[in-house]
Structures are given as C-alpha cells and as structure tokens.
Design a protein around this motif. Sequence first.
Motif, PDB file in Angstrom:
ATOM      1  N   GLY A  61       9.074 -15.349   0.021  1.00  0.00           N
ATOM      2  CA  GLY A  61       8.883 -14.057   0.647  1.00  0.00           C
ATOM      3  C   GLY A  61       7.581 -13.351   0.370  1.00  0.00           C
ATOM      4  N   ALA A  62       6.592 -14.008  -0.234  1.00  0.00           N
ATOM      5  CA  ALA A  62       5.313 -13.348  -0.513  1.00  0.00           C
ATOM      6  C   ALA A  62       4.730 -12.734   0.757  1.00  0.00           C
ATOM      7  N   GLU A  63       4.854 -13.431   1.862  1.00  0.00           N
ATOM      8  CA  GLU A  63       4.316 -12.939   3.123  1.00  0.00           C
ATOM      9  C   GLU A  63       5.112 -11.758   3.674  1.00  0.00           C
ATOM     10  N   ASN A  64       6.299 -11.522   3.140  1.00  0.00           N
ATOM     11  CA  ASN A  64       7.155 -10.434   3.618  1.00  0.00           C
ATOM     12  C   ASN A  64       7.069  -9.191   2.727  1.00  0.00           C
ATOM     13  N   LEU A  65       6.212  -9.245   1.709  1.00  0.00           N
ATOM     14  CA  LEU A  65       6.040  -8.101   0.810  1.00  0.00           C
ATOM     15  C   LEU A  65       4.872  -7.232   1.256  1.00  0.00           C
ATOM     16  N   THR A  66       5.021  -5.951   1.070  1.00  0.00           N
ATOM     17  CA  THR A  66       3.932  -5.002   1.256  1.00  0.00           C
ATOM     18  C   THR A  66       3.913  -4.090   0.037  1.00  0.00           C
ATOM     19  N   THR A  67       2.796  -3.411  -0.172  1.00  0.00           N
ATOM     20  CA  THR A  67       2.616  -2.629  -1.393  1.00  0.00           C
ATOM     21  C   THR A  67       2.191  -1.204  -1.068  1.00  0.00           C
ATOM     22  N   TYR A  68       2.765  -0.279  -1.821  1.00  0.00           N
ATOM     23  CA  TYR A  68       2.398   1.134  -1.728  1.00  0.00           C
ATOM     24  C   TYR A  68       1.873   1.576  -3.092  1.00  0.00           C
ATOM     25  N   THR A  69       0.743   2.293  -3.102  1.00  0.00           N
ATOM     26  CA  THR A  69       0.209   2.876  -4.325  1.00  0.00           C
ATOM     27  C   THR A  69      -0.149   4.340  -4.063  1.00  0.00           C
ATOM     28  N   PHE A  70      -0.274   5.103  -5.119  1.00  0.00           N
ATOM     29  CA  PHE A  70      -0.683   6.503  -5.009  1.00  0.00           C
ATOM     30  C   PHE A  70      -1.236   6.962  -6.349  1.00  0.00           C
ATOM     31  N   ASN A  71      -1.758   8.172  -6.410  1.00  0.00           N
ATOM     32  CA  ASN A  71      -2.256   8.799  -7.625  1.00  0.00           C
ATOM     33  C   ASN A  71      -3.234   7.874  -8.357  1.00  0.00           C
ATOM     34  N   THR A  72      -2.864   7.274  -9.487  1.00  0.00           N
ATOM     35  CA  THR A  72      -3.786   6.411 -10.243  1.00  0.00           C
ATOM     36  C   THR A  72      -3.916   5.020  -9.615  1.00  0.00           C
ATOM     37  N   HIS A  73      -3.050   4.665  -8.710  1.00  0.00           N
ATOM     38  CA  HIS A  73      -2.993   3.353  -8.044  1.00  0.00           C
ATOM     39  C   HIS A  73      -2.757   2.211  -9.028  1.00  0.00           C
ATOM     40  N   ALA A  74      -2.300   2.530 -10.231  1.00  0.00           N
ATOM     41  CA  ALA A  74      -2.021   1.502 -11.238  1.00  0.00           C
ATOM     42  C   ALA A  74      -0.694   0.805 -10.950  1.00  0.00           C
ATOM     43  N   ALA A  75       0.305   1.559 -10.556  1.00  0.00           N
ATOM     44  CA  ALA A  75       1.605   0.964 -10.202  1.00  0.00           C
ATOM     45  C   ALA A  75       1.509   0.373  -8.802  1.00  0.00           C
ATOM     46  N   LYS A  76       2.053  -0.815  -8.634  1.00  0.00           N
ATOM     47  CA  LYS A  76       2.075  -1.493  -7.331  1.00  0.00           C
ATOM     48  C   LYS A  76       3.524  -1.563  -6.873  1.00  0.00           C
TER      49      LYS A  76
END
Length: 139
Positions: A61-76
């Motif tokens: 499922g790597a191709e089915n994952l998307t990522t959201y970041t905010f603020n420090t952008h350290a957490a994925k």
Amino acid sequence: MEEQGAGLLRRHEGGCHCGAVRFLVWAPAHLRVLDCTCSICTKKQNRHFVVPASRFKLLKGAENLTTYTFNTHAAKHTFCKTCGVQSFYTPRSNPDGFGVMPHCLDPGTVDSVSVEVFDGQEWEKSMAEHEDIRRRSQE
C-alpha cells in the motif's frame, strides 16, 4: 524476532479499513499507548504506541498512502487515500520510529493495553517530563 516470554516482542499485523494498506510490527503483547492531546491528535483521537523503524514493515500500500504535515512539519501523518484511516505515522517525538494505532491491529495478538495521556498542548514541557518517550524508538 520471536515471542519467548514476558516483555519480549510479538508479531502483530494490521492495516487500514479498506485493506489497501497493510503492515507488520514487532511489539510487546502488552502495549503502552500514548493518548496525545495536541490539536490534530485530539481531532483524530490519535492513540498510538511507538516502535523503532527496524520493527515495522509496510507489507503493501505504499502507493495508497498520503501524508499531511503542519506547524513544525516534523510529524508525518500518513493515511490511506481510499478510506482515510491512519494506521501508523511518524511522530514528532520519535522521527526515527513509527507511531502505530493499536485499534488498527488485527485481533488476537494484543493481551492488554495501558494508556498514558501526553499533553500535546504543552509539547515541549511534556517531552521533558516523559523522557522515556524518545527511547521508545530505540532498540
């Protein structure tokens, strides 16, 4: 890695709701789960346990994952593009590991869960008070 007694690691498998994302993780049968109160974790009801990257494997499922970041952008904050479920993510506290959602594990391998509140609204102060959290992604 094999389960051989108290405190040792057990193989757990899990994934998202639609099944597009599947993973395996080696973790104890008794999980120490963090309940974070930061803005995003509160909205998502994010409760997770931390493991080193070496104890986590994405099976599909790597191709089915998307990522959201905010603020420090350290957490994925990774989640399935199809069903929207976050089965795991890379926490700000442990960028060298994974935060895994115990409710996304397949039934039958978890013996118990203990929950520890982490005051994410006061992130820096809480990290200083919970020195062991950074060590959870270490081997």
